[in-house]
Scaffold this active site. Structure first.
Site, PDB file in Angstrom:
ATOM      1  N   THR A 155      -1.592   2.503  -8.055  1.00 11.69           N
ATOM      2  CA  THR A 155      -2.695   3.202  -8.719  1.00 11.69           C
ATOM      3  C   THR A 155      -2.161   4.328  -9.592  1.00 11.69           C
ATOM      4  O   THR A 155      -2.629   4.539 -10.714  1.00 11.69           O
ATOM      5  CB  THR A 155      -3.665   3.742  -7.656  1.00 11.69           C
ATOM      6  OG1 THR A 155      -4.037   2.646  -6.825  1.00 11.69           O
ATOM      7  CG2 THR A 155      -4.890   4.353  -8.273  1.00 11.69           C
ATOM      8  N   SER A 200      -5.548   5.391  -0.489  1.00 12.62           N
ATOM      9  CA  SER A 200      -5.327   3.948  -0.608  1.00 12.62           C
ATOM     10  C   SER A 200      -6.530   3.285  -1.268  1.00 12.62           C
ATOM     11  O   SER A 200      -7.682   3.531  -0.896  1.00 12.62           O
ATOM     12  CB  SER A 200      -5.097   3.373   0.786  1.00 12.62           C
ATOM     13  OG  SER A 200      -4.825   2.017   0.663  1.00 12.62           O
ATOM     14  N   SER A 201      -6.237   2.468  -2.287  1.00 12.08           N
ATOM     15  CA  SER A 201      -7.338   1.752  -2.949  1.00 12.08           C
ATOM     16  C   SER A 201      -7.749   0.619  -2.003  1.00 12.08           C
ATOM     17  O   SER A 201      -6.931  -0.237  -1.688  1.00 12.08           O
ATOM     18  CB  SER A 201      -6.877   1.153  -4.268  1.00 12.08           C
ATOM     19  OG  SER A 201      -6.015   2.039  -4.925  1.00 12.08           O
ATOM     20  N   GLY A 250      -0.956  -5.279  -2.578  1.00 13.44           N
ATOM     21  CA  GLY A 250       0.243  -6.107  -2.432  1.00 13.44           C
ATOM     22  C   GLY A 250       0.199  -6.908  -1.138  1.00 13.44           C
ATOM     23  O   GLY A 250      -0.713  -6.749  -0.316  1.00 13.44           O
ATOM     24  N   GLU A 281       0.657  -7.822   2.414  1.00 17.30           N
ATOM     25  CA  GLU A 281       0.715  -6.904   3.553  1.00 17.30           C
ATOM     26  C   GLU A 281       0.796  -7.658   4.870  1.00 17.30           C
ATOM     27  O   GLU A 281       0.169  -8.699   5.034  1.00 17.30           O
ATOM     28  CB  GLU A 281      -0.523  -5.996   3.567  1.00 17.30           C
ATOM     29  CG  GLU A 281      -0.446  -4.919   2.520  1.00 17.30           C
ATOM     30  CD  GLU A 281      -1.636  -4.000   2.533  1.00 17.30           C
ATOM     31  OE1 GLU A 281      -2.655  -4.343   3.140  1.00 17.30           O
ATOM     32  OE2 GLU A 281      -1.532  -2.920   1.914  1.00 17.30           O
ATOM     33  N   ASN A 305      -1.279   5.320   3.200  1.00 18.78           N
ATOM     34  CA  ASN A 305      -1.500   6.011   1.923  1.00 18.78           C
ATOM     35  C   ASN A 305      -2.747   6.879   2.042  1.00 18.78           C
ATOM     36  O   ASN A 305      -3.795   6.405   2.469  1.00 18.78           O
ATOM     37  CB  ASN A 305      -1.676   4.948   0.814  1.00 18.78           C
ATOM     38  CG  ASN A 305      -1.853   5.563  -0.547  1.00 18.78           C
ATOM     39  OD1 ASN A 305      -1.885   6.792  -0.692  1.00 18.78           O
ATOM     40  ND2 ASN A 305      -1.962   4.726  -1.558  1.00 18.78           N
ATOM     41  N   SER A 314       0.832  -1.198   0.000  1.00 16.09           N
ATOM     42  CA  SER A 314       0.000   0.000   0.000  1.00 16.09           C
ATOM     43  C   SER A 314       0.875   1.261   0.000  1.00 16.09           C
ATOM     44  O   SER A 314       1.793   1.390   0.789  1.00 16.09           O
ATOM     45  CB  SER A 314      -0.892  -0.021   1.236  1.00 16.09           C
ATOM     46  OG  SER A 314      -1.654   1.143   1.261  1.00 16.09           O
ATOM     47  N   GLY A 315       0.595   2.150  -0.915  1.00 15.70           N
ATOM     48  CA  GLY A 315       1.351   3.406  -0.980  1.00 15.70           C
ATOM     49  C   GLY A 315       2.581   3.323  -1.867  1.00 15.70           C
ATOM     50  O   GLY A 315       3.338   4.277  -1.969  1.00 15.70           O
TER      51      GLY A 315
HETATM   52  N1  LIG Z   1       5.161   8.100  -9.930  1.00 15.63           N
HETATM   53  C1  LIG Z   1       4.836   8.882  -8.927  1.00 15.63           C
HETATM   54  N2  LIG Z   1       5.217  10.156  -8.917  1.00 15.63           N
HETATM   55  C2  LIG Z   1       4.881  10.959  -7.897  1.00 15.63           C
HETATM   56  N3  LIG Z   1       4.187  10.562  -6.823  1.00 15.63           N
HETATM   57  C3  LIG Z   1       3.772   9.292  -6.767  1.00 15.63           C
HETATM   58  C4  LIG Z   1       4.073   8.384  -7.829  1.00 15.63           C
HETATM   59  N4  LIG Z   1       3.547   7.201  -7.508  1.00 15.63           N
HETATM   60  C5  LIG Z   1       2.935   7.361  -6.312  1.00 15.63           C
HETATM   61  N5  LIG Z   1       3.065   8.616  -5.872  1.00 15.63           N
HETATM   62  C6  LIG Z   1       2.561   9.178  -4.602  1.00 15.63           C
HETATM   63  O1  LIG Z   1       2.292   8.109  -3.750  1.00 15.63           O
HETATM   64  C7  LIG Z   1       0.936   8.104  -3.352  1.00 15.63           C
HETATM   65  C8  LIG Z   1       0.451   6.667  -3.234  1.00 15.63           C
HETATM   66  O2  LIG Z   1       0.398   6.100  -4.523  1.00 15.63           O
HETATM   67  P1  LIG Z   1      -0.754   5.074  -4.918  1.00 15.63           P
HETATM   68  O3  LIG Z   1      -2.068   5.537  -4.462  1.00 15.63           O
HETATM   69  O4  LIG Z   1      -0.571   4.802  -6.341  1.00 15.63           O
HETATM   70  O5  LIG Z   1      -0.331   3.830  -4.103  1.00 15.63           O
HETATM   71  P2  LIG Z   1      -0.945   2.385  -4.212  1.00 15.63           P
HETATM   72  O6  LIG Z   1       0.196   1.467  -4.475  1.00 15.63           O
HETATM   73  O7  LIG Z   1      -2.055   2.353  -5.146  1.00 15.63           O
HETATM   74  O8  LIG Z   1      -1.449   2.126  -2.758  1.00 15.63           O
HETATM   75  P3  LIG Z   1      -2.721   1.329  -2.283  1.00 15.63           P
HETATM   76  O9  LIG Z   1      -2.375  -0.098  -2.368  1.00 15.63           O
HETATM   77  O10 LIG Z   1      -2.905   1.776  -0.904  1.00 15.63           O
HETATM   78  O11 LIG Z   1      -3.825   1.723  -3.156  1.00 15.63           O
HETATM   79  C9  LIG Z   1       0.209   8.900  -4.387  1.00 15.63           C
HETATM   80  O12 LIG Z   1      -0.931   9.496  -3.843  1.00 15.63           O
HETATM   81  C10 LIG Z   1       1.255   9.912  -4.808  1.00 15.63           C
HETATM   82  O13 LIG Z   1       1.243  10.982  -3.897  1.00 15.63           O
HETATM   83 MG   LIG Z   2      -3.965   2.162  -5.063  1.00  8.88          MG
END
Ligand SMILES: Nc1ncnc2c1ncn2[C@@H]1O[C@H](COP(=O)(O)OP(=O)(O)OP(=O)(O)O)[C@@H](O)[C@H]1O
Ligand SMILES: [Mg+2]
Length: 1060
Positions: free
Chosen positions: A128, A176-177, A400, A402, A173, A123-124
């Site tokens: 996404t 977070s999705s 992922g 966790e 996050n 997560s994070g």
């Molecule tokens: N390529 C990137 N460039 C800049 N910031 C990023 C990038 N990827 C992620 N982030 C930052 O990290 C935060 C978390 O990313 P994201 O929501 O994609 O995580 P996730 O893997 O989908 O987590 P979850 O499993 O909780 O959904 C985003 O809100 C953004 O602020």
């Molecule tokens: Mg996500």
């Protein structure tokens, strides 16, 4: 010569290969496969750190992309970056998520197969975000037609809607999705995105009713309260303050600075309008969201029977209103339970604890199913109604692996999902790879990897797996508790190497496992799961009584979510675990048929800070993302393999033997080719049907060389093609020119014929006119006459006499003689007029004198004609030629004319030089200073000249005039001038006589003499023997002195005209 050129070419290719290679390796290695210490986790970490510190967040392991969340905007997602990666060879540019997207897209387009991109990480870690970047990449770079823009916009706009309902702020996050998402993007045969489909997995429903400290419920609740219009909130019975709602305030984190709920609400509302949500849909949807908030605020109290009651039904009424149900029935359903006995239903009240449970269950079920409805609704707006075959690229953004301090059933499902995906990876890469080497007969040392199938089986095996045991425990009659479930687990899977309970763990591990916990040794690490509430949750589910109420709801969304058929089906619905297992296996079925690409996301630190690289955390992620293992297989194996035919087809242009066609077996062709371009033995292996290339760099180099040679080939093809086009164009133009020429010639010939016909007619008419020209004007000659007239007149223009002396005239045709005469006259008059206008007074005077001359001499005296064009002078002597004494003697008399003369003595005819001066009154014969003779005009009897050209002039005086000595015999050159002037001054024009043969003169008064005029060969004047003066003038022919009739006529005519 040829071989030398070949050597140069080969060298060039090699040089190009190496140049491109070094350019790539700037910071660390861009591909872990190129890492020397590829087995060392530290080297792996170092490379990742080195690149991360330079903001290079992407690194490859072969074709797998490792992405480290930068937690900052890097400016690497611009449209120009997208364009840079578009259609470029995968290894040509630095690693990027766009390269993965582009590679999948190109392969899909060229091979017409389906792909998926699996994005995993904790997560994070940025899953996404990565999936959004890919979607944006397709939206920007794929070809697009105007009509399909809607499909693209819907794909893009479905994301904020899904995120509002499915994402929440967690400790890890802020966005977070809280559900797994698989999104298919459908492309038509031209590679245009035409539609999509989304599948959601396991939305975290528990969050609806409970959030940990520092976490929030799903964004939508906060967005509605922060951004919803006042009327909407009033109609939903809501207040703006989230603190007022129990379901929103448990995490003590209703306000989060990094999240702008109001703006997000706007974005989402706009999106709703694009993805086909009607106003009624939205009303129903937000009615449900609001009713969940109201549900959370229902308080139960215990009555004296220990049963739950609701003292304040305010919330119940709002829920009933919003969901369109009867409040009393709803209240009963929340506080009572229906028990189905054999023949009848018994309703028994619930204790407070179970009422709370029912309330929460209802909130979760309503939210969960509404989310599913929402996904379906989005899908129906994304569906492409054209049923032609599509290819798809799936994006799997799934939670992922966790591990928390306390891991519940949901964590168990998530980790199970990751086990399954790891299985897929093993199947698709590790295992398949090894099998391929074996099949191809490639010598190969099998690498050890952990096949996690054993863990998957432990979880999912029928009758024996943990999920089955849980299901069994839930449906088993009799009391089932978490403890009995744990016992059952120990009994059935207790012996499994990856399963432990407190009882089964040795003395060492015992302390770390609680009594209600079991531990699974996942491929990525150990996780201890708590079974507390599992059985109750899965078993009870959500009460039938409440379901009945919702099935009858007037809210159309709820009616779609809770079908009456469900009530009629008395079979127990599959438990959540089984449902998840089934949906997972169908996901795997979807994935297995597609070509995979992998993106592994890594979270660099727990504090969401940019530039912070937490070694421990990352090392952990490297481990459970299986990156080292993946790298090991990549390195041990071959980075690239391709069927001989395909390899040869692509690179055959690099070797003259294989270009343009290789006619032998493809394997041999490949062998020839790679020898030519200089592959070293350790760089490749030849299998039965494929070539295996060990290092990516070899492939990059080949690819670069191909790119290089492609340009040359392209230039050649282009030149040939252009030549062909040019020739075609030339032939076309030539044909066109010939056609044009033919038409033009035809047109010219037709014109010529017309012209000739016309000419013939004209000539005919002309001839006819000519023949009939003498006849009176009639149609036959009318035109001819007009023509003749016109022609004559036009011609005459160029032949008009230019001066009065020019007597020429264009001869007129017979019919125009009269007109010609008239014209001629007019012309002459005009010329004369013009001439007269140009004549000066002096000239006029002279002309008048000439007229007098003409009257006197015309036709009478030789030399007259010649004299005509000799102008008269005012005087033949200058002022200085006359002696001043003479002038003095003359006094006031003004000399009108003077001329030198010869004087013949009257007696001896001696010649003397004298001057003849004419004044207004008299003529004077002067010798130097003396006036020898003065003849007043009144005394002048007459003047005689001969008819010959002898210049003799005799001034006769009266014989009786005693003052005069006798007649004066003079000779002068300008005889006509002198005589005329004299006659005019003396006004004696009629006394001038021109004599033939001889003349008489007075020598002295009363005594006469004779002058004889003769012609002879020699001019002479002498006194003959008779004492007469004989004047012989030269013969007439010699002097041209004959008087021309014509000239005389003309001049006289002219002079008379002038005179008139
Ligand atoms: N390529 C990137 N460039 C800049 N910031 C990023 C990038 N990827 C992620 N982030 C930052 O990290 C935060 C978390 O990313 P994201 O929501 O994609 O995580 P996730 O893997 O989908 O987590 P979850 O499993 O909780 O959904 C985003 O809100 C953004 O602020
Ligand atoms: Mg996500």
């Amino acid at each position: 010569m040829g071989s030398k050129r070949e050597d140069v070419r080969r060298k060039h290719i090699r040089l190009h290969m190496e140049g491109a290679l070094t350019a790539r390796d700037k910071v660390g290695v861009q591909d872990f496969v190129l890492l020397d210490a590829y087995t060392s986790e530290s080297a792996f970490l170092d490379n990742l750190r080195k690149r991360f510190s330079e903001n290079l967040i992407y690194t490859y392991i072969g074709t797998l992309l490792v992405s480290v969340n930068p937690y900052q905007e890097l400016g690497i997602y611009t449209v120009s970056q997208m364009e840079l990666y578009q259609g470029v060879n995968f290894f040509e540019l630095p690693p990027h998520v766009y390269a993965i997207a582009d590679n999948a897209y190109r392969m899909m387009c060229s091979e017409l197969n389906n792909h998926f991109i699996l994005i995993s990480g904790e997560s994070g870690a940025g899953k996404t975000e990565a999936s959004k970047k890919i979607l944006q990449y397709f939206a920007v770079t794929c070809p697009m037609t105007e009509s399909l823009q809607i499909a693209r916009d819907r794909l893009l706009l479905s994301i904020p809607v899904l995120e509002a309902f499915g994402n929440a702020k967690t400790l890890r996050n802020d966005n977070s999705s809280r559900f797994g998402k698989y999104m298919d993007i459908q492309f038509d045969f031209q590679g245009v995105p035409v539609g999509g489909h989304i599948i959601s997995y396991l939305i975290e429903k528990s969050r609806v009713v409970y959030q940990n400290h520092g976490e929030r419920n799903f964004h939508i609740f906060y967005q509605l309260l922060a951004g919803g219009e006042a009327e909407r909130l009033t109609s939903l019975g809501l207040e703006q303050d989230p603190q007022l709602y129990k379901y929103l305030s448990q995490g003590h984190c209703v306000k989060e600075t990094s999240i702008n709920d109001k703006n997000n609400w706007k974005t989402m509302s706009n999106a709703f309008s694009v993805i086909d949500f009607t106003a009624a849909d939205l009303e129903n949807l937000f009615g449900i969201i609001a009713s969940v908030l109201h549900l959370g605020n229902i308080c139960f109290e215990e009555n004296k029977h220990g049963c739950a009651t609701v003292p304040d039904t305010h919330e119940i009424k709002w829920i009933a209103k919003l969901l369109g149900v009867c409040p009393a029935i709803l209240l009963e359903a929340l506080t009572h339970r229906k028990i189905e006995a054999k023949t009848e239903e018994v309703i028994c009240p619930l204790p407070v604890e179970l009422s709370v449970y029912a309330r929460d269950a209802m909130a979760k079920a309503v939210y969960g199913r509404t989310f599913t409805w929402l996904v379906n609704k989005i899908n129906s707006s994304l569906v492409n109604k054209d049923f032609t075959q599509k290819t798809v690229i799936g994006l799997l953004d799934i939670y992922g692996f966790e591990v928390f301090d306390k891991n519940g059933f949901e964590q168990f499902c998530i980790n199970y999902c990751n086990e399954k995906l790891q299985q897929l990876l093993i199947e698709r890469t590790l295992k398949a790879e090894q099998a391929e080497y074996e099949m191809e007969g490639i010598e190969w040392e099998p690498i050890q990897y952990f096949n996690n199938k054993i863990i998957c089986d432990l979880v999912e095996e029928r009758h024996k797996g943990i999920i089955s045991i849980l299901d069994e425990e839930c449906i088993r009659p009799g009391p089932a508790t978490d403890l009995s479930f744990l016992e059952k687990l120990e009994e059935k899977v207790g012996g499994h190497a990856h399963f432990q309970t407190r009882k089964l763990a040795g003395p060492k591990g015992r302390k770390r496992i609680g009594w209600l916990e079991f531990r699974l040794l996942h491929y990525a690490g150990e996780v201890t799961y708590c079974t507390k509430g599992d059985v109750e949750k899965k078993k009870g589910g959500f009460y039938r009584h409440l379901k009945e109420v919702l099935c009858r709801s007037k809210n159309s969304i709820l009616r779609e979510c809770f079908l009456v058929a469900e009530l009629e089906n008395w079979r127990r619905p599959p438990t959540v675990g089984t449902q998840f297992k089934n949906s997972l296996s169908s996901l795997l079925e979807i994935l297995i048929s597609k070509e995979p690409s992998y993106i592994r996301c890594i979270k660099p630190n727990e504090r969401k800070e940019p530039s912070k690289f937490d070694d421990f955390l990352i090392r952990h992620q490297i481990k459970y993302l299986g990156l080292m293992e993946h790298l090991r297989v990549r390195r041990a194996g071959f980075a690239y393999r391709r069927k001989y035919e395909h390899f040869l087809q692509r690179y055959k242009s690099l070797c003259p033997d294989t270009w343009p066609h290789w006619h032998g077996p493809p394997g041999e062709g490949v062998e020839r080719l790679i020898k030519y371009i200089g592959y070293k033995p350790e760089e490749y292996k030849l299998g039965k049907t494929k070539i295996f290339i060990r290092f990516p760099r070899t492939l990059f180099a080949t690819e670069d060389a191909f790119e290089f040679s492609k340009h040359q080939l392209v230039a050649r093809i282009q030149a040939t093609y252009r030549g062909c086009l040019g020739r075609r164009e030339y032939v076309r133009k030539r044909q066109a020119a010939t056609k044009l020429e033919a038409h033009w010639r035809g047109a010219l010939a037709r014109k010529e014929i017309k012209r000739r016909k016309w000419a013939v007619q004209i000539i005919r008419r002309f001839i006819k006119g000519f023949i009939n020209r003498g006849k009176p004007l009639c149609p036959d000659n009318e035109e001819f006459i007009v023509f003749v007239r016109k022609n004559y007149i036009l011609n005459l223009r160029y032949h008009v006499p230019k001066s009065v002396l020019d007597k020429s005239w264009l001869r007129p045709p017979g019919i125009l003689e009269n007109a010609s005469d008239l014209l001629r006259k007019m012309c002459t008059r005009n010329l004369v007029r013009k001439y007269c206008c140009g004549v000066s007074a002096e000239w006029k005077a002279m002309m008048q004198q000439k007229v007098v001359t003409s009257e006197i001499f015309r036709g009478k005296k030789e030399g007259y004609a010649e004299s005509l064009n000799q102008p008269f002078a005012n005087s033949r002597l200058g002022e200085g030629d006359i002696n001043p004494k003479v002038l003095q003697l003359l006094g006031s008399e003004k000399i009108q004319y003077s001329v030198p003369v010869f004087k013949y003595d009257r007696k001896g005819f001696k010649v003397r030089q004298r001057q003849l001066l004419l004044t207004q009154k008299a003529a004077y014969v002067v010798e130097l200073a003396k006036i020898k003779q003065k003849i007043e005009y009144s005394a002048l009897r007459g003047v005689s000249t001969s008819s010959l050209s002898d210049g003799i002039l005799v001034l006769h005086v009266f014989p009786e005039d005693r003052q005069q000595k006798g007649d004066a015999i003079l000779q002068c050159k300008h005889i006509f001038e002198v005589v005329t002037k004299l006659a005019m001054l003396a006004k004696k024009e009629h006394t001038v006589s021109v004599v033939h043969g001889s003349l008489q003169f007075y020598i002295s008064p009363g005594k006469e003499g004779t002058i004889v005029f003769e012609t002879g060969p020699e001019e002479q004047v002498y006194k003959d023997k008779n004492g007469q003066l004989t004047v012989v003038s030269g013969s007439t022919g010699g002097r041209g002195g004959g008087v021309s009739d014509e000239n005389t006529g003309l001049n006289s005519k002219f002079i008379s005209l002038f005179y008139s």
